[in-house]
Design a protein around this motif. Structure first.
Motif, short mmCIF file in Angstrom:
data_model
loop_
_atom_site.label_atom_id
_atom_site.label_comp_id
_atom_site.label_asym_id
_atom_site.label_seq_id
_atom_site.Cartn_x
_atom_site.Cartn_y
_atom_site.Cartn_z
N THR A 74 0.82 -1.21 0.00
CA THR A 74 0.00 0.00 0.00
C THR A 74 0.85 1.26 0.00
N ASP A 75 2.13 1.14 0.33
CA ASP A 75 3.01 2.31 0.22
C ASP A 75 3.25 2.71 -1.23
N ASP A 76 2.97 1.80 -2.16
CA ASP A 76 3.28 2.03 -3.57
C ASP A 76 2.13 2.66 -4.35
N VAL A 77 0.98 2.84 -3.71
CA VAL A 77 -0.21 3.27 -4.44
C VAL A 77 -0.95 4.36 -3.66
N PRO A 78 -1.79 5.16 -4.35
CA PRO A 78 -2.51 6.22 -3.65
C PRO A 78 -3.62 5.72 -2.74
N ALA A 79 -4.11 4.51 -2.96
CA ALA A 79 -5.16 3.94 -2.11
C ALA A 79 -5.09 2.43 -2.19
N GLY A 80 -5.36 1.78 -1.07
CA GLY A 80 -5.36 0.32 -1.05
C GLY A 80 -6.69 -0.25 -1.51
N ARG A 81 -6.87 -1.54 -1.29
CA ARG A 81 -8.12 -2.21 -1.68
C ARG A 81 -9.31 -1.56 -0.97
N PRO A 82 -10.46 -1.49 -1.65
CA PRO A 82 -10.81 -2.16 -2.92
C PRO A 82 -10.42 -1.40 -4.18
N THR B 166 -10.03 -12.39 0.96
CA THR B 166 -10.97 -11.47 1.59
C THR B 166 -11.89 -10.84 0.55
N VAL B 167 -12.98 -10.27 1.05
CA VAL B 167 -13.91 -9.57 0.17
C VAL B 167 -13.22 -8.40 -0.53
N LEU B 168 -12.37 -7.67 0.19
CA LEU B 168 -11.67 -6.54 -0.43
C LEU B 168 -10.73 -7.00 -1.53
N GLU C 210 -19.61 -18.61 1.87
CA GLU C 210 -20.77 -17.82 1.51
C GLU C 210 -20.48 -16.32 1.48
N VAL C 211 -19.51 -15.88 2.30
CA VAL C 211 -19.12 -14.47 2.30
C VAL C 211 -18.37 -14.13 1.01
N LEU C 212 -17.41 -14.98 0.65
CA LEU C 212 -16.66 -14.73 -0.59
C LEU C 212 -17.57 -14.84 -1.82
N GLU C 213 -18.48 -15.80 -1.80
CA GLU C 213 -19.34 -15.99 -2.97
C GLU C 213 -20.34 -14.85 -3.13
N ALA C 214 -20.57 -14.08 -2.05
CA ALA C 214 -21.45 -12.92 -2.15
C ALA C 214 -20.72 -11.70 -2.71
N ALA C 215 -19.40 -11.79 -2.79
CA ALA C 215 -18.58 -10.70 -3.33
C ALA C 215 -18.33 -10.94 -4.82
#
Length: 229
Positions: free
Chosen positions: A136-144, A170-172, A196-201
């Motif tokens: 995340t140090d390499d980009v202006p914003a992390g996930r998503p 993860t969902v992100l 079920e959480v990942l499949e909802a993403a």
């Protein structure tokens, strides 16, 4: 054809026993947040400063973000010293399978560069194991946000998102892969997030672990599968 596999680190390619989330929880609680385990879980895969800022806003002093981040990194280093992280089962075989297909391998992570370098050094992944590492140090914003995937493409010379596979636990991770326009957005269950959480993403596939991804690609390369992709 896959030209780039952009893979998450903790919970996807490296088993670290959820130490990052325990360290994050401990750090924000020490700085006045009443965040519980569920609150912290919502930030799985996110940039840790962003997570800390949000978790402190529950009750704590938002001005303490940087000191909390320093404490988080110290607690995480102590946890890794006590219980060193290890490669996920089958991950090096998966890397080899990607390379046999001509694909490059990038690791993307919500960790800072300092934490990531320590983690990869402990595993001996500092020289030629992967082609690029994006924190995340390499980009202006992390996930998503899609930026880590796109930076991985930049660093590996891949220009077509239709030749990119992303994988994460993860969902992100899945949202970032979708936002990046990756052809394959694969969720893995090795990080403990329920199916079920990942499949909802947003996703194209959900598999037990990163070790199953090359087999998935083999199936997708069959004539019948190619006709439907």
């Amino acid at each position: 054809m896959i030209a780039l596999a952009a893979l998450d680190i903790a919970g996807t390619t490296i088993e670290e026993g959820s130490a990052v989330y325990r360290a994050l929880h401990d750090a924000v609680r020490r700085h006045g947040s009443s965040a519980d385990v569920a609150d912290v879980a919502r930030w799985m895969g996110a940039d840790k400063r962003t997570a800390i800022r949000a978790l402190l806003a529950l009750d704590g002093d938002a001005s303490a973000v940087e000191q909390t981040f320093v404490d988080f990194e110290r607690l995480l280093a102590e946890a890794y010293e006590a219980t060193p992280p290890v490669a996920m089962p089958g991950v090096l075989d998966a890397f080899a399978a990607f390379r046999e297909r001509g694909a490059r391998i990038a690791l993307t992570t919500g960790f800072s560069t300092d934490v990531t370098e320590q983690l990869l050094e402990r595993l001996g992944w500092t020289d030629g194991v992967v082609d690029a590492v994006v924190t995340t140090d390499d980009v202006p914003a992390g996930r998503p946000a899609p930026y880590m995937v796109h930076r991985a493409m930049e660093r590996t010379g891949v220009t077509d998102v239709a030749q990119v596979l992303t994988a994460g636990d993860t969902v992100l991770d899945l949202q970032a892969g979708r936002n990046a326009g990756a052809r394959f957005v694969v969720g893995v269950l090795s990080g403990g997030v329920p199916r079920e959480v990942l499949e909802a993403a947003p996703h194209t596939h959900v598999v037990p672990s990163i070790a199953d991804v090359p087999m998935l690609l083999d199936l997708l390369d069959t004539p019948a599968a190619i006709a439907t992709v």
